[in-house]
Every structure is written in structure tokens, then in C-alpha cells.
Write a protein that holds these residues in place. Structure first.
Motif, PDB file in Angstrom:
ATOM      1  N   ASP A  20      28.982 -35.156 109.134  1.00 36.67           N
ATOM      2  CA  ASP A  20      28.615 -36.446 109.600  1.00 36.67           C
ATOM      3  C   ASP A  20      26.866 -36.366 109.247  1.00 36.67           C
ATOM      4  OD1 ASP A  20      30.772 -37.728 109.984  1.00 36.67           O
ATOM      5  OD2 ASP A  20      30.727 -37.498 111.978  1.00 36.67           O
ATOM      6  N   PHE A  21      26.466 -35.297 109.410  1.00 34.91           N
ATOM      7  CA  PHE A  21      24.993 -35.200 109.540  1.00 34.91           C
ATOM      8  C   PHE A  21      24.396 -35.115 107.921  1.00 34.91           C
ATOM      9  CE2 PHE A  21      21.484 -31.903 109.016  1.00 34.91           C
ATOM     10  CZ  PHE A  21      20.536 -32.869 109.833  1.00 34.91           C
ATOM     11  N   CYS A  23      26.280 -36.567 105.450  1.00 32.70           N
ATOM     12  CA  CYS A  23      26.207 -37.846 105.057  1.00 32.70           C
ATOM     13  C   CYS A  23      25.401 -38.753 105.216  1.00 32.70           C
ATOM     14  CB  CYS A  23      27.618 -38.412 105.412  1.00 32.70           C
ATOM     15  SG  CYS A  23      29.189 -37.717 104.784  1.00 32.70           S
ATOM     16  N   ASN A  24      24.409 -38.492 106.320  1.00 32.14           N
ATOM     17  CA  ASN A  24      23.158 -39.283 106.662  1.00 32.14           C
ATOM     18  C   ASN A  24      22.000 -38.547 106.013  1.00 32.14           C
ATOM     19  OD1 ASN A  24      21.746 -41.041 108.003  1.00 32.14           O
ATOM     20  ND2 ASN A  24      21.111 -39.341 109.573  1.00 32.14           N
ATOM     21  N   LYS A  27      22.103 -39.075 100.131  1.00 28.64           N
ATOM     22  CA  LYS A  27      22.778 -40.510  99.476  1.00 28.64           C
ATOM     23  C   LYS A  27      23.862 -40.194  98.616  1.00 28.64           C
ATOM     24  CE  LYS A  27      19.991 -40.767  95.201  1.00 28.64           C
ATOM     25  NZ  LYS A  27      19.087 -41.697  94.307  1.00 28.64           N
ATOM     26  N   LYS A  30      29.833 -38.736 101.140  1.00 26.05           N
ATOM     27  CA  LYS A  30      31.024 -39.490 102.039  1.00 26.05           C
ATOM     28  C   LYS A  30      32.057 -38.204 102.212  1.00 26.05           C
ATOM     29  CE  LYS A  30      33.641 -40.899  98.115  1.00 26.05           C
ATOM     30  NZ  LYS A  30      34.521 -42.091  97.381  1.00 26.05           N
ATOM     31  N   SER A  43      29.033 -35.085  97.650  1.00 21.05           N
ATOM     32  CA  SER A  43      27.740 -35.697  97.445  1.00 21.05           C
ATOM     33  C   SER A  43      27.352 -35.627  96.098  1.00 21.05           C
ATOM     34  CB  SER A  43      26.663 -34.987  98.390  1.00 21.05           C
ATOM     35  OG  SER A  43      25.445 -35.549  98.198  1.00 21.05           O
ATOM     36  N   LYS A  77      12.838 -38.676 103.022  1.00 19.07           N
ATOM     37  CA  LYS A  77      14.032 -38.969 104.016  1.00 19.07           C
ATOM     38  C   LYS A  77      14.721 -37.670 104.268  1.00 19.07           C
ATOM     39  CE  LYS A  77      18.583 -41.190 104.502  1.00 19.07           C
ATOM     40  NZ  LYS A  77      19.496 -41.535 104.056  1.00 19.07           N
ATOM     41  N   ILE A  81      14.700 -35.416 108.067  1.00 22.96           N
ATOM     42  CA  ILE A  81      16.148 -35.354 109.031  1.00 22.96           C
ATOM     43  C   ILE A  81      16.385 -33.794 108.937  1.00 22.96           C
ATOM     44  CG2 ILE A  81      18.503 -36.004 109.029  1.00 22.96           C
ATOM     45  CD1 ILE A  81      17.969 -38.483 107.337  1.00 22.96           C
TER      46      ILE A  81
END
Length: 279
Positions: A20-21, A23-24, A27, A30, A43, A77, A81
Motif C-alpha cells: 500500500d505504501f 502504491c502511494n 504513480k 496497483k 508499477s 513526491k 514520502i
């Protein structure tokens, strides 16, 4: 031989959280499949496996992922993160190979090299990068020649060596690119990096169509290496591989057979497709 090759990341029971991390972070990413053992995500069209393992191994920089970011916005981005709860190994800055580049180890221990550039220069967004240290330092070129002899559709893209003023062992590999079955890999030697090397936390999965392919890769990659359980093996350079049948996913998705399949392969070193199909 089709033989998709993709990385498996070993997490301490939090594979879904990690997937999940990511996926954030990135871009076009999924989750594509999940079960209690593994979570799969894709990805930029590339596959990753996240494994729910035990806390017996520690991730380290010996295998990292070189990531091409085609815009500075995308890079910033991801960087912001990834550094949250992580650690910076190389500061985000301008280097001779990139207008903007940085190396970060994220909060799960996975290492990422983010680079602002063109995807066409590498050919894929994520490129596994193997750092040869300690007892395998200086063997990067030998390993490249070995791997490209094992896999079809393989070749050496380019090799850059350390010069006398590079503060490492002159003549060893500073950076190299090669392809295994059209998947790009990078390598480097480091005489300065100490205290870490390849281990089970990052392995490479090779999917095989039939038993003949499993036997072939098992024989080639265990030469001078070490057999383990459930399709796992360590090659002579210490890099870990999983040689699995592509039908395994289908067998595991069958509720009437999945438990028996797991019980069967837990007893195996090299996978035996016939046994799995007929449990």
C-alpha cells in the motif's frame, strides 16, 4: 523460454502495508493479487512480490532499485514520502550522472535510487542494482558474464570502470548495465562498503513453464551455490533466487487444492510440478 524475472521483497509480516505504501509513492502502481503469504503489485508495468516473512533477516543496500523519474515533481513526491521514517544514503543533489539524484532507504528497509532522467535511457522504470561488497567485491564482471550465459535474450549493455582517482579499486566496476531475458539489471563493485551483503530479504523470482526449465535454472544457479527450501536457492555470489512454476498461481487460487499444494511444496527444495498438480 518466457521466464519473467521479478523481485521479491521480504517483510516482517507487513507485506500488505508495504505494498500500500509503494502504491502511494509511485504513480501507476496497483496491487494485483494477495493472499496470506504474498502481496503482488505492479508499477509502470513491472511486477513486485511482497512476502510476509519472519524477522530473521535485515534489508541492506546490497540490492537497491534505480528509479527513473521523468519529471522533477514525480521525483520530489517519491523522495519526500520515502525519506519519512527512512534514512538518506546519498543526498538529493546534482551528480555527474544526473541533474537530480538521491539514494534513500525507506522505513521498511528497501533501498531506492531516484534519478531525474529519460526512461528511454534505461528502458524500464525500476532497475535492480547489485552492489558487490566484502567477499564478492571485484566479482561484479564475473557475475555479469555468468548471469548472461544462463538466461536467454541477455547481453551486456555497458561497463564503466573505476579510474585511479575514483577512491575505489581501479579497474573494478563503477557501474554496469546488462539484460537478462530483456530485463535490465545494474551492478557495481564497492571496496568501501563494509558490513553487509546479499541475503534473503531481496530475491529474484524466475517463473518457469515446465519441469525442464525448473531443472535447467536450478542446476545452473546452484552451481557453486546452495540449495534451500520451497524453490529458493543462493548462487555462488550470494544472490538469492526463487525458481517457481508459472502454474503455481493457478494451483494456489484453487480452494480445493491450495492447502495441499502448500503442504507439498513445503517439503520440497526444487519444485516438482507433477507432484504439485497431482496432490
Amino acid at each position: 523460454m518466457k521466464n519473467p524475472i521479478y523481485p521479491c521483497l521480504w517483510f516482517e509480516g507487513n507485506a500488505k502495508e508495504a505494498a500500500d505504501f509503494y502504491c502511494n509513492v509511485f504513480k501507476d502502481t496497483k496491487i494485483t493479487d494477495e493472499n496470506p503469504i504474498v502481496v503482488m503489485f505492479e508499477s509502470a508495468g513491472q511486477k513486485f512480490m511482497c512476502l510476509n516473512g519472519n524477522p530473521q533477516f535485515n534489508m541492506n543496500p546490497s540490492i537497491s532499485f534505480f528509479v527513473v523519474c521523468e519529471t522533477e515533481e514525480e521525483l520530489m513526491k517519491a523522495w519526500n514520502i520515502l525519506i519519512d521514517g527512512g534514512s538518506i544514503l546519498m543526498a538529493l543533489d546534482k551528480y555527474e550522472w544526473s541533474e537530480k539524484y538521491g539514494w534513500v532507504q525507506d522505513k521498511f528497509g528497501v533501498n531506492w535510487q531516484l534519478s531525474f532522467g529519460k526512461l528511454a535511457d534505461v528502458g524500464q522504470k525500476f532497475t535492480p542494482t547489485l552492489m558487490f561488497t566484502e567477499n564478492v567485491h571485484g566479482k561484479s564482471e564475473e557475475a555479469i558474464n555468468f548471469y548472461t550465459s544462463v538466461f536467454k535474450n541477455s547481453d551486456v549493455v555497458g561497463i564503466l570502470r573505476y579510474a585511479e582517482d575514483d577512491h575505489d579499486v581501479t579497474g573494478t566496476i563503477k557501474h554496469a548495465q546488462f539484460k537478462l531475458n530483456n530485463n535490465v539489471f545494474m551492478t557495481m563493485d564497492s571496496g568501501l562498503a563494509k558490513g553487509f551483503g546479499f541475503n534473503e530479504t531481496i530475491s529474484f523470482v524466475v517463473e518457469c513453464e515446465d519441469q525442464g526449465e525448473i531443472d535447467y535454472f536450478w542446476e545452473k544457479l546452484t552451481e557453486g551455490g546452495e540449495e534451500s527450501m520451497c524453490g529458493w536457492l543462493k548462487d555462488k555470489y550470494g544472490v538469492w533466487w526463487q525458481i517457481i512454476p508459472e502454474i503455481l498461481k493457478e494451483l494456489m487460487s484453487n480452494p480445493d487444492k491450495s492447502q495441499k499444494v502448500v503442504e507439498a511444496f513445503l517439503k520440497m527444495k526444487k519444485f516438482d510440478i507433477n507432484t504439485l498438480v497431482n496432490v
